[in-house]
Scaffold this active site. Structure first.
Site, short mmCIF file in Angstrom:
data_model
loop_
_atom_site.label_atom_id
_atom_site.label_comp_id
_atom_site.label_asym_id
_atom_site.label_seq_id
_atom_site.Cartn_x
_atom_site.Cartn_y
_atom_site.Cartn_z
N SER A 176 0.84 -1.20 0.00
CA SER A 176 0.00 0.00 0.00
C SER A 176 0.87 1.25 0.00
CB SER A 176 -0.97 -0.04 1.19
OG SER A 176 -1.98 0.92 1.04
N ASP A 199 -8.57 -5.82 -5.62
CA ASP A 199 -8.18 -4.69 -4.77
C ASP A 199 -8.85 -3.43 -5.30
OD1 ASP A 199 -6.98 -2.72 -3.28
OD2 ASP A 199 -4.95 -3.49 -3.50
N HIS A 253 -6.89 -5.94 -0.64
CA HIS A 253 -5.72 -5.13 -0.32
C HIS A 253 -4.96 -5.82 0.82
CE1 HIS A 253 -3.64 -1.35 -0.79
NE2 HIS A 253 -3.76 -1.05 0.48
#
Length: 806
Positions: free
Chosen positions: A375, A495, A526
């Protein structure tokens, strides 16, 4: 179950013997043994680490079955040779597979093949001594039922404890590093790196706190590579103040004034600023003044701490114990990120504290660095790579943003990351501004910070959703050409936080850089995938980093496939491919008519839908996005007038979509504003993989003996469902040409638009139908104005272009 191992290194027999000797399975007592039974018994005795006496060992042997009727102890006492069948019956049990569940004692080789485990070469039904040695070598390199190689499992039992303090260099097995460094003796220290920037405008260069973990062996001269994770969350977050900044998304879509902008009009150019002088060094030392008890760690980094790697964590500008201000992904944050790398390679200074200016160098670093993390963490790794900074050999960018516009915007619209309506760049900046957690420090920068937040708020421009200078400064695509580090990408095809477009543009954007690039696409959201049972992710990364950071010629670049993609129709199935989302892929063109997707001549029709809902329904969906999503895709009548649904005929064969689907529409809006959303859907009753993994065992995987654990997880089948969203996309009808040029939108005038949906790799099974939904308000992502707008599509000039994998 199925076992997918992509990191097994082909190894010649002579090298197998050397490695078995290095780790102690072959020694002076057994290396000349000519009796296969005695040799096998010797290998087993070294594996049953809990058994300290011969009687305890014998009891252990009795708990395993060699054949359907003989336990292992009985077999070793009565047999004169090691049968291949008996060896693999025992091997499967050592690998935690269960008789009558995973295999049958009468056919262990059949189970080995079904589970996809490696079978050693053999000429007869019985192993020779040489074949047995090779078979044991490959057993050590094989994954068990918990997704861990047998040798790593032995490490958790203490196999490598005897190496602690006695080796001063990494040890390798099958091309990968072994846990021979005591993680309980790690040196923990804090330094403050001076970054060449002054983001809080206090007339001094920003100092950045870095937390370091390195092996004790570095004190004895070992130079080690570094896994570096830049995490803005590392020093804490401000969830409450971030929540207060979250924007209201129940607002109307606004008409935008047309413009004739060119890219040059909004292109970002770094401002010319005078940088404060570097601090005057008042002395040097090799000893830090601060340590820490527990870092905010990443379990994959933990795995490597016992394998001869150092790990460095840095939160960056504007975080607790550091200086500067948060900027959410702009060049200042990139500068902050690479400053740690420049300290590790000797280019920038660091100090033992923020007062005395006593310099401390990274004298233990071998100046070869990899960046890791998911991320925002993976995003900063990508940003760092675009600078071409010296010493950064590779990045492992997981679920990483490659353009912040593609994270918070799409097609001239404000688009929320999935699950976070109302979040934006200013919210994220506030949440990660952990200097606020130290009131004494925050007091000194409060006014400066308030101005910074307002500047970010204005720059992000939630009113128009256009691409502008603010977003151009946060677009790493422009600098892909500067990437010289090898790039390993990992991303979820489901995601909807960091959407797949981010990884696709990186994958295709560096193909001509001359770097090695690898890609793993999984079926999750995610998430991290380093503790999954069905893929040898840690082994893959171990093979990769052993090559990249230790310079070992282990054929990592050749062994690891270019692309590994998890199958969406079968559990525990991962396949290797040469490429993904290639623009030259074959395509299928569908025409739109009534409720159908047709391959053939277009039909002339006008189909309409209205975006407005009654107040009760609107208020309900605004609070229950999942219900709205389900009812949008279903065939019930609740949203029948609020979307167009087109379905193909049931498929005659399986169809795999590979890349970016394109929607071409001729469309009108009844007002001078308009937005369109699209979903590509798999229609067909089936059990599908859950996008969130199932927990198989809490703390089920240890990194090595008495060391940090991770949860063992796996994607499993959910309940049977009639449909599954594959991909989506969005467009403001005033941004028909691009994301920064605004065109007029006249009511009831038809315009041609083309929208690229998020890239994917998705298999539709025979008998299923491909669906396209055209709608306007996306309750999970767009603004929600509930405006009375009618949209009309002329089907004759509309189509769906689907790239397929052959």
């Amino acid at each position: 179950m199925k076992n997918n191992q992509f990191a097994i290194r082909p190894t010649e027999y002579k090298d197998q013997l050397v490695e078995l000797e290095t780790i102690g399975f072959l020694d002076k007592d057994n290396e000349s043994e000519t009796d296969p039974i005695k040799l096998w018994k010797s290998f087993l005795s070294k594996s049953f680490l809990e058994a300290k006496t011969s009687s305890a060992f014998e009891e252990k042997l009795k708990t395993y079955m060699a054949t359907e009727s003989l336990n292992l102890n009985e077999y070793l006492d009565s047999a004169t040779n090691v049968s291949v069948s008996a060896f693999y019956n025992v091997a499967l049990q050592l690998l935690k597979f269960n008789p009558d569940v995973d295999f049958n004692f009468n056919d262990p080789l059949g189970a080995m093949k079904k589970i996809q485990l490696m079978i050693a070469d053999h000429n007869t039904d019985f192993f020779s001594v040489d074949e047995l040695k090779s078979a044991w070598y490959w057993l050590l390199a094989t994954h068990n039922k918990n997704g861990q190689t047998f040798i790593d499992f032995l490490a958790t039992k203490g196999f490598f404890v005897r190496f602690y303090g006695k080796v001063n260099h990494p040890l390798l097995f099958n091309g990968k590093t072994l846990p021979v460094f005591d993680p309980h003796q790690l040196i923990r220290e804090v330094v403050y790196v001076e970054s060449p920037q002054d983001t809080d405008h206090d007339g001094k260069r920003d100092l950045l706190k870095a937390e370091i973990l390195r092996p004790q062996a570095t004190e004895n001269g070992l130079k080690v590579p570094v896994l570096y994770t830049a995490s803005p969350y590392n020093q804490g977050t401000n969830d409450e103040t971030g929540e207060k900044l979250t924007h209201n998304v129940n607002v109307t879509l606004q008409h935008k004034e047309p413009n004739n902008l060119q890219y040059s009009d909004i292109e970002y150019h770094a401002p010319e600023t005078k940088l404060p002088h570097s601090r005057v060094v008042n002395g040097q030392t090799k000893r830090a003044e601060e340590d820490f008890s527990r870092e905010s760690s990443y379990t994959m980094n933990d795995y490597f701490l016992a394998r001869g790697f150092a790990v460095v964590y840095m939160a960056g500008i504007g975080t607790k114990d550091s200086e500067g201000l948060r900027t959410t992904g702009d060049p200042d944050e990139t500068t902050s990120t690479i400053s740690i790398i420049k300290w590790l390679t000797g280019e920038l200074p660091a100090f033992t504290n923020r007062i005395d200016n006593i310099e401390i160098k990274a004298w233990w670093s071998n100046k070869r660095i990899a960046m890791t993390g998911r991320s925002y963490l993976g995003t900063l790794a990508t940003a760092a790579a675009t600078t071409g900074v010296y010493g950064l050999k590779t990045i492992i960018s997981e679920a990483a943003i490659s353009s912040w516009y593609d994270y918070y915007r799409d097609g001239g619209l404000v688009i929320a990351p999935g699950g976070f309506p109302g979040e934006d760049a200013d919210v994220l900046a506030e949440e990660t501004f952990s200097r606020r957690l130290q009131p004494g420090d925050f007091h000194n920068v409060k006014d400066t910070w308030n101005k910074q937040i307002e500047k970010i708020n204005q720059g992000q421009d939630r009113t128009t959703g256009n691409y502008n200078t603010f977003w151009d400064a946060r677009n790493y695509h422009k600098d892909f050409k500067n990437i010289t580090a090898d790039v390993f990408m990992v991303h979820g095809l489901n995601d909807w936080n960091v959407k797949p477009r981010n990884v696709e543009r990186l994958w295709n954007g560096i193909k001509h850089n001359g770097v090695t690039q690898k890609l793993i696409l999984h079926q999750g959201q995610h998430i991290y995938i380093n503790a999954f049972r069905s893929i040898d992710y840690n082994d893959i990364i171990n093979l990769w980093l052993t090559h990249e950071l230790l310079g070992v010629d282990n054929q990592a670049k050749e062994i690891i496939p270019n692309v590994i993609i998890q199958d969406n129709t079968e559990t525990e199935t991962w396949n290797a491919y040469q490429d993904w989302a290639n623009n030259d892929n074959e395509q299928i063109k569908y025409s739109l008519s009534s409720d159908k997707l047709n391959v053939g001549q277009p039909v002339k029709q006008e189909l309409s839908f209205n975006d407005q809902l009654d107040k009760k329904s609107f208020d309900f969906y605004a609070k229950h996005n999942d219900t709205w999503e389900n009812e949008l895709l279903s065939s019930n009548e609740k949203l029948l007038k609020n979307r167009l649904l087109f379905k193909s005929a049931p498929l005659d064969d399986d169809l795999t979509i590979d890349g970016k689907t394109l929607v071409n529409l001729k469309v009108s809006s009844s007002q001078n504003i308009g937005l369109l959303s699209f979903q590509l859907v798999d229609y067909g009753l089936a059990k599908r993989l859950t996008v969130s993994p199932t927990l198989l065992s809490k703390n089920g995987l240890a990194g090595t003996f008495d060391w940090r654990e991770d949860d063992l997880r796996e994607f499993t089948y959910g309940k049977e469902t009639p449909f599954k969203m594959i991909s989506k996309g969005h467009l403001n009808l005033q941004n028909r040409e691009n994301n920064y040029k605004v065109d007029e939108l006249k009511p009831d005038v038809f315009y041609n638009v083309s929208v690229e949906l998020q890239p994917t790799f998705y298999k539709l099974l025979k008998g299923h139908q491909l669906g396209l939904i055209v709608y306007a308000t996306d309750f999970g992502m767009t603004v929600r104005g509930n405006q009375d707008i009618k949209y009309t599509v002329q089907t004759e000039d509309s189509s769906l272009i689907v790239p397929i994998h052959k």
